[in-house]
Design a protein around this motif. Structure first.
Motif, PDB file in Angstrom:
ATOM      1  N   ARG A   1       4.860  10.604   0.951  1.00 27.63           N
ATOM      2  CA  ARG A   1       3.812   9.585   1.031  1.00 27.63           C
ATOM      3  C   ARG A   1       4.346   8.318   1.690  1.00 27.63           C
ATOM      4  NH1 ARG A   1      -1.252  11.112   0.442  1.00 27.63           N
ATOM      5  NH2 ARG A   1      -1.817   9.077  -0.422  1.00 27.63           N
TER       6      ARG A   1
ATOM      7  N   THR B   1       3.014   6.592   5.422  1.00 26.23           N
ATOM      8  CA  THR B   1       2.502   5.229   5.556  1.00 26.23           C
ATOM      9  C   THR B   1       3.437   4.336   6.378  1.00 26.23           C
ATOM     10  OG1 THR B   1       3.462   4.767   3.366  1.00 26.23           O
ATOM     11  CG2 THR B   1       1.126   5.278   3.459  1.00 26.23           C
TER      12      THR B   1
ATOM     13  N   GLU C   1       1.332   8.983  -6.470  1.00 20.75           N
ATOM     14  CA  GLU C   1       1.724  10.394  -6.364  1.00 20.75           C
ATOM     15  C   GLU C   1       2.588  10.809  -7.554  1.00 20.75           C
ATOM     16  OE1 GLU C   1       1.750  14.117  -4.254  1.00 20.75           O
ATOM     17  OE2 GLU C   1       0.538  12.292  -4.082  1.00 20.75           O
TER      18      GLU C   1
ATOM     19  N   ARG D   1       2.175   1.662  -3.488  1.00 15.41           N
ATOM     20  CA  ARG D   1       1.136   2.137  -4.400  1.00 15.41           C
ATOM     21  C   ARG D   1       0.848   3.611  -4.193  1.00 15.41           C
ATOM     22  NH1 ARG D   1      -0.857  -3.107  -3.531  1.00 15.41           N
ATOM     23  NH2 ARG D   1      -2.115  -2.462  -1.743  1.00 15.41           N
ATOM     24  N   ASP D   2       0.845   4.071  -2.947  1.00 13.84           N
ATOM     25  CA  ASP D   2       0.624   5.493  -2.673  1.00 13.84           C
ATOM     26  C   ASP D   2       1.704   6.355  -3.316  1.00 13.84           C
ATOM     27  OD1 ASP D   2      -1.683   5.128  -1.295  1.00 13.84           O
ATOM     28  OD2 ASP D   2      -0.865   5.595   0.694  1.00 13.84           O
TER      29      ASP D   2
ATOM     30  N   GLU E   1       0.827  -1.211   0.000  1.00 18.09           N
ATOM     31  CA  GLU E   1       0.000   0.000   0.000  1.00 18.09           C
ATOM     32  C   GLU E   1       0.859   1.258   0.000  1.00 18.09           C
ATOM     33  OE1 GLU E   1      -2.525  -0.470   3.359  1.00 18.09           O
ATOM     34  OE2 GLU E   1      -3.861  -1.926   2.374  1.00 18.09           O
ATOM     35  N   ALA E   2       1.946   1.230   0.768  1.00 23.04           N
ATOM     36  CA  ALA E   2       2.858   2.375   0.790  1.00 23.04           C
ATOM     37  C   ALA E   2       3.453   2.603  -0.588  1.00 23.04           C
ATOM     38  CB  ALA E   2       3.962   2.141   1.819  1.00 23.04           C
TER      39      ALA E   2
END
Length: 283
Positions: free
Chosen positions: A161, A165, A84, A79-80, A76-77
């Protein structure tokens, strides 16, 4: 021989000739092909390497995440951060007709309408002042073009980002520019080898970094990619310029300005500046 230059960024310059065997770099900059070596994570860490290409650049992200995040959290980190980078390319890319930068150039919007755009414009104005006009995002055909620091700004936003996370040990690389923080998967500082742009026989200078950025202009081999903002002609003083400091957008802008100004630009890095000119190679 190890020479400590300052605490911000936390960087050491390492003369690799005194090590037997030589420490293997995690990242290489300025070589014909920029290389990364994510290495193997220690027992309580998760190491991830991912490359993403946008319309204007290629980025490589290396994460050394705590095991407590789990692979789902690390994913998830990642992907964030990737989202961005893609969003900045779509939203601010000067070559995109409907980007905020293009709309600003056409006078359809004001920078104040969008806080991130205002931040980008303010950064460009600050770097124009800091470099005596040698970095000038307005001295280009068609008007405002933040390209000299947009890539670094995008990397810094993606890095923010990652931190949000829970990932605080990472490297983000684009071309010959990078941002690092914390420790590499092997547990020590990130080892960054900066190669001479033309002399392949020279041993690289190795930086051991736990925070900071490296910005470079000129190593791609493209002629005329930086313009002297005072004359409008392609800059030809240097083969390349490399600047290190806390923030990649600023280091990138300084490197672009130094490439344009030549040796006269070295004066910007005196008097306790947080930024240092690492290389400024004459033609």
């Amino acid at each position: 021989m190890i020479m400590r230059i300052d605490e911000q960024p936390r960087t050491r310059w390492v003369d690799t000739s005194v090590f037997q065997p030589h420490p293997r770099p995690d990242l290489r900059l300025g070589a014909l092909h920029h290389r990364v070596d994510g290495g193997t994570a220690t027992e309580d860490r998760i190491a991830v390497q991912h490359t993403v290409r946008t319309a204007t650049a290629e980025y490589t992200l290396l994460l050394n995440a705590p095991e407590r995040l789990g692979r789902r959290g690390v994913g998830e980190a990642l992907r964030d951060a990737v989202a961005e980078l893609r969003a900045i390319d779509l939203t601010y890319g000067p070559t995109r007709p409907e980007s905020l930068v293009s709309r600003l150039r056409r006078g359809e919007i004001s920078a104040e309408s969008y806080p991130p755009l205002a931040d980008l414009v303010d950064r460009c104005a600050a770097m124009r002042a800091a470099t005596d006009g040698w970095f000038d995002a307005w001295a280009v055909p068609g008007g405002f073009d933040p390209g000299g620091l947009l890539g670094g700004w995008a990397v810094e936003q993606a890095a923010a980002r990652l931190r949000a996370t829970g990932v605080h040990d990472y490297a983000v690389l684009t071309g010959a520019d990078l941002v690092v923080r914390g420790h590499a998967p092997h547990g020590g500082p990130w080892r960054v080898a900066v190669h001479h742009p033309t002399d392949r026989r020279r041993a690289p200078l190795v930086l051991e970094m736990t925070a900071g950025a490296v910005g470079t202009s000129g190593v791609t081999g493209r002629q005329g990619h930086v313009v002297d903002p005072h004359t409008g002609e392609p800059a030809d003083h240097l083969v390349s310029a490399t600047v290190i400091g806390p923030d990649l957008a600023v280091a990138d802008a300084y490197a672009t300005a130094l490439y344009a100004a030549g040796p006269a630009g070295l004066a910007w890095f005196r008097d306790g500046s947080d930024y240092r000119a690492l290389f400024a190679h004459r033609r």
